[in-house]
Design a protein around this motif. Sequence first.
Motif, PDB file in Angstrom:
ATOM      1  N   ALA A   1      45.683  34.553  24.852  1.00 38.29           N
ATOM      2  CA  ALA A   1      44.874  35.196  24.263  1.00 38.29           C
ATOM      3  C   ALA A   1      43.680  35.590  25.119  1.00 38.29           C
ATOM      4  CB  ALA A   1      44.897  34.311  22.674  1.00 38.29           C
ATOM      5  N   GLU A   2      43.619  36.438  24.599  1.00 37.96           N
ATOM      6  CA  GLU A   2      41.748  36.345  25.917  1.00 37.96           C
ATOM      7  C   GLU A   2      40.899  36.997  25.417  1.00 37.96           C
ATOM      8  OE1 GLU A   2      42.125  38.626  29.056  1.00 37.96           O
ATOM      9  OE2 GLU A   2      43.952  37.530  29.663  1.00 37.96           O
ATOM     10  N   ASN A   3      39.570  35.843  25.453  1.00 37.11           N
ATOM     11  CA  ASN A   3      38.156  36.999  24.680  1.00 37.11           C
ATOM     12  C   ASN A   3      38.186  36.969  22.965  1.00 37.11           C
ATOM     13  OD1 ASN A   3      37.497  35.959  27.011  1.00 37.11           O
ATOM     14  ND2 ASN A   3      37.458  37.388  27.682  1.00 37.11           N
ATOM     15  N   LEU A   4      38.806  35.658  22.126  1.00 31.98           N
ATOM     16  CA  LEU A   4      39.246  36.754  20.808  1.00 31.98           C
ATOM     17  C   LEU A   4      37.821  36.004  20.361  1.00 31.98           C
ATOM     18  CD1 LEU A   4      43.083  35.120  19.961  1.00 31.98           C
ATOM     19  CD2 LEU A   4      42.147  37.454  20.778  1.00 31.98           C
ATOM     20  N   THR A   5      37.832  37.143  19.407  1.00 27.70           N
ATOM     21  CA  THR A   5      36.505  36.972  18.400  1.00 27.70           C
ATOM     22  C   THR A   5      36.851  37.209  16.959  1.00 27.70           C
ATOM     23  OG1 THR A   5      34.928  37.002  19.850  1.00 27.70           O
ATOM     24  CG2 THR A   5      33.468  37.343  17.560  1.00 27.70           C
ATOM     25  N   LYS A   6      36.867  36.927  15.941  1.00 26.74           N
ATOM     26  CA  LYS A   6      37.383  36.970  14.209  1.00 26.74           C
ATOM     27  C   LYS A   6      35.999  36.637  13.830  1.00 26.74           C
ATOM     28  CE  LYS A   6      39.866  39.122  11.297  1.00 26.74           C
ATOM     29  NZ  LYS A   6      39.758  40.240  11.656  1.00 26.74           N
ATOM     30  N   SER A   7      35.679  37.331  12.483  1.00 25.70           N
ATOM     31  CA  SER A   7      34.121  36.027  11.442  1.00 25.70           C
ATOM     32  C   SER A   7      34.680  37.641  10.616  1.00 25.70           C
ATOM     33  CB  SER A   7      32.877  37.399  12.270  1.00 25.70           C
ATOM     34  OG  SER A   7      33.145  38.721  12.200  1.00 25.70           O
ATOM     35  N   TYR A   8      34.244  36.768   9.197  1.00 25.47           N
ATOM     36  CA  TYR A   8      34.341  37.255   7.926  1.00 25.47           C
ATOM     37  C   TYR A   8      32.585  37.403   7.513  1.00 25.47           C
ATOM     38  CZ  TYR A   8      39.114  36.727   7.456  1.00 25.47           C
ATOM     39  OH  TYR A   8      40.399  37.102   8.128  1.00 25.47           O
TER      40      TYR A   8
ATOM     41  N   SER B   1      47.437  34.423  12.191  1.00 25.32           N
ATOM     42  CA  SER B   1      47.866  35.525  12.792  1.00 25.32           C
ATOM     43  C   SER B   1      47.955  36.319  13.542  1.00 25.32           C
ATOM     44  CB  SER B   1      47.374  35.946  10.831  1.00 25.32           C
ATOM     45  OG  SER B   1      47.288  34.761   9.430  1.00 25.32           O
ATOM     46  N   ILE B   2      46.385  36.139  14.364  1.00 29.80           N
ATOM     47  CA  ILE B   2      46.456  36.840  15.036  1.00 29.80           C
ATOM     48  C   ILE B   2      46.848  36.860  16.019  1.00 29.80           C
ATOM     49  CG2 ILE B   2      44.029  37.015  17.155  1.00 29.80           C
ATOM     50  CD1 ILE B   2      41.738  36.422  15.025  1.00 29.80           C
ATOM     51  N   LEU B   3      47.906  35.672  16.557  1.00 28.85           N
ATOM     52  CA  LEU B   3      48.422  35.059  17.542  1.00 28.85           C
ATOM     53  C   LEU B   3      49.628  35.975  17.721  1.00 28.85           C
ATOM     54  CD1 LEU B   3      47.361  31.725  18.575  1.00 28.85           C
ATOM     55  CD2 LEU B   3      46.732  33.237  19.835  1.00 28.85           C
ATOM     56  N   ALA B   4      50.278  36.051  16.150  1.00 33.82           N
ATOM     57  CA  ALA B   4      51.495  36.682  15.862  1.00 33.82           C
ATOM     58  C   ALA B   4      51.470  37.979  15.511  1.00 33.82           C
ATOM     59  CB  ALA B   4      52.283  36.045  14.104  1.00 33.82           C
ATOM     60  N   GLY B   5      50.470  38.765  16.226  1.00 41.00           N
ATOM     61  CA  GLY B   5      49.761  40.101  15.443  1.00 41.00           C
ATOM     62  C   GLY B   5      50.040  40.570  14.196  1.00 41.00           C
ATOM     63  N   THR B   6      49.755  40.183  13.180  1.00 43.64           N
ATOM     64  CA  THR B   6      49.383  40.498  12.021  1.00 43.64           C
ATOM     65  C   THR B   6      48.346  41.253  11.507  1.00 43.64           C
ATOM     66  OG1 THR B   6      49.672  38.895  10.577  1.00 43.64           O
ATOM     67  CG2 THR B   6      52.273  39.194  11.023  1.00 43.64           C
ATOM     68  N   VAL B   7      47.278  39.973  12.367  1.00 47.54           N
ATOM     69  CA  VAL B   7      46.019  40.315  12.084  1.00 47.54           C
ATOM     70  C   VAL B   7      45.167  40.972  13.331  1.00 47.54           C
ATOM     71  CG1 VAL B   7      43.432  39.655  11.207  1.00 47.54           C
ATOM     72  CG2 VAL B   7      45.940  39.033   9.875  1.00 47.54           C
TER      73      VAL B   7
END
Length: 637
Positions: free
Chosen positions: A6-13, A47-53
């Motif tokens: 996983a490279e340079n992951l960013t997630k915000s709400y 969830s991101i690493l699993a590919g669902t989000v």
Amino acid sequence: MNYLSAENLTKSYGDKYLFRDTTFGLNRGDKVAIVGANGSGKTTLLSILAGTVPPDEGLVSYRKDITIGYLDQQPDLNDALTVMEVVLAGDSAQLEAIRAYEHALAHNDTAALERTMADMEKLEAWDYEAQIRQILGQLGIQDVEQPVATLSGGQRKRVALARVLIQDPDLLILDEPTNHLDLEAIEWLENHMNSQNQTLLMVSHDRYFLDKVCNQIVELENGALYGYKGNYAYFLEKKAEREAVVAAELDKNRNTFRRELEWMRRQPKARGTKAQYRIDAFNDLKEKTSQRRNDDGLELNLRTTRLGSKIMEVENLSKKFGEKVLLDHFTYTFKRLDRIGIIGKNGMGKTTLLNILTEQMRPDSGRVVTGGTVKFGYYTQSELNLPENQRVIDVVQDVAEVMKLASGETVTASQLLQHFLFNRQKQYDFVHKLSGGEKRRLQLLLVLVQNPNFLILDEPTNDLDITTLNVLEEFLLNFPGCLLIVTHDRYFMDRLVEHVFVFEGEGRIRDFPGNYTDYREWRSANAEASGGVSSGKNADRNVGGTGKNQKADPIVNLEQTKVEPAQKKKLSFKEIREYETLEKEIAELEQRKAVVLDQLNTGGHHEQLTAWAKEIEELDQLISEKSDRWLELAEYM
């Protein structure tokens, strides 16, 4: 061999970043746990690493030739299928063969049966089907033809876990796998994980499970990942070292910042006449020193109501549903400062007992007499009943705007929420914006602010982060009332309880002196002594079915526990003589110990004192061994 990158992951709400520019990698054989506070983004990251989000930015890639299994925190199962159909809904050749065989069997298709049986033989799927049923049984799912639509939330999670385990993927991604499992199922899962050559990535708050299964811990804190090569105990040690370094660096930066601030305020005021590199360094330093130390621990020292001498008397409680007996003449008298854990397989009646004690359910027979000063605080594992469209602070203020502490001081609802790790911004969020763990933390706060003196906690550790659990434990250790806990968290139970009610099935409840680990060690020793059957001289310490309160004695020297046959054993002449001789020998040893103690107290030279101390130690050991043997023989006199 790299399995996941996983490279340079960013997630915000909204305007809140959970993590930014985060990089993560997983190699073959890694068993990694992600830990962190509730609301920090652990489940989202998983969830991101699993590919669902999808992430807002960044990329997740997998090795092409691997299979991946994912257990969601709230698994989505097809309600139209049975348990077995859901479990068989995988992609492997073995599962396809089993599905074809089951279909042919159901339709009595002879030709298809012969063909599918040959396929089953070729793929060795017969053993695979047996393994499926074994895994389901270990996870507490016995009726494989039960429709998924009739399952509880906990049962659905266990079926989903079984489905993932049966597929035997190369990479296993699990979100809170131990939630809704009973203690025996958790221990089975531990052994299963350790025996499989799988790569594992999970989120869990079960500290014993983390310690025994994982070889790496990754902490998600303030949007950053910190990796530790080792189990959970190693993580705690290294995290403390890291926080000490960060605290020292923060103090150093603040001292430097004060000096630089004075320089910035000096003449000339025009910034252009000052060295630009120093101005830039000042601005960087200002950002670093604005960080707050994470010192906001939960300080749960709320005042409790006075508890009188009469607590609660339980007499001959019986309860059954249909033909299933959950309680059979259960009797117990609660005393001040009782600290009791409740253990047993799912469905044996643990929650039923709690509901009867709190008068939320009526027994079939028997009675519960509660003292006049008892004030229950009941934390349930049922679905949360919080007002979703109300702000967090308003929910607490509806119960009490000001609370008293044990010290006599008062705190406002806002101050108390801060102790519960709800910062001022979070206090004005609507309840529906909270994570599952934050909602549980709020539910716990609402129970404690009512000043109970008898706390009943039904699975309080589900969805709570480790920081909350640690401080909750500290509060409960000093709780001046009665404590009754149902939990699958062995670490939590070991720290807090002094004896356990063990639900053994068919309404039988054993009162065992000691915590969960003590009970497990005793049961293992008993099983070894009896050739695999857990019985013995302590096996009849059963509170249910006695008609009176039986408080078990402390258990000593478990290795000498013998099997009690169905009929009372008769002592041989030699054993009777041994019993009579032991009484005399124990008395003589006690007398000798008293003499040596007197000599030790009067003093002497160093060699004498050392010899006497050693003799006392040896005498204590002999007295203990002979007393255990005397008690064992006394049962048959």
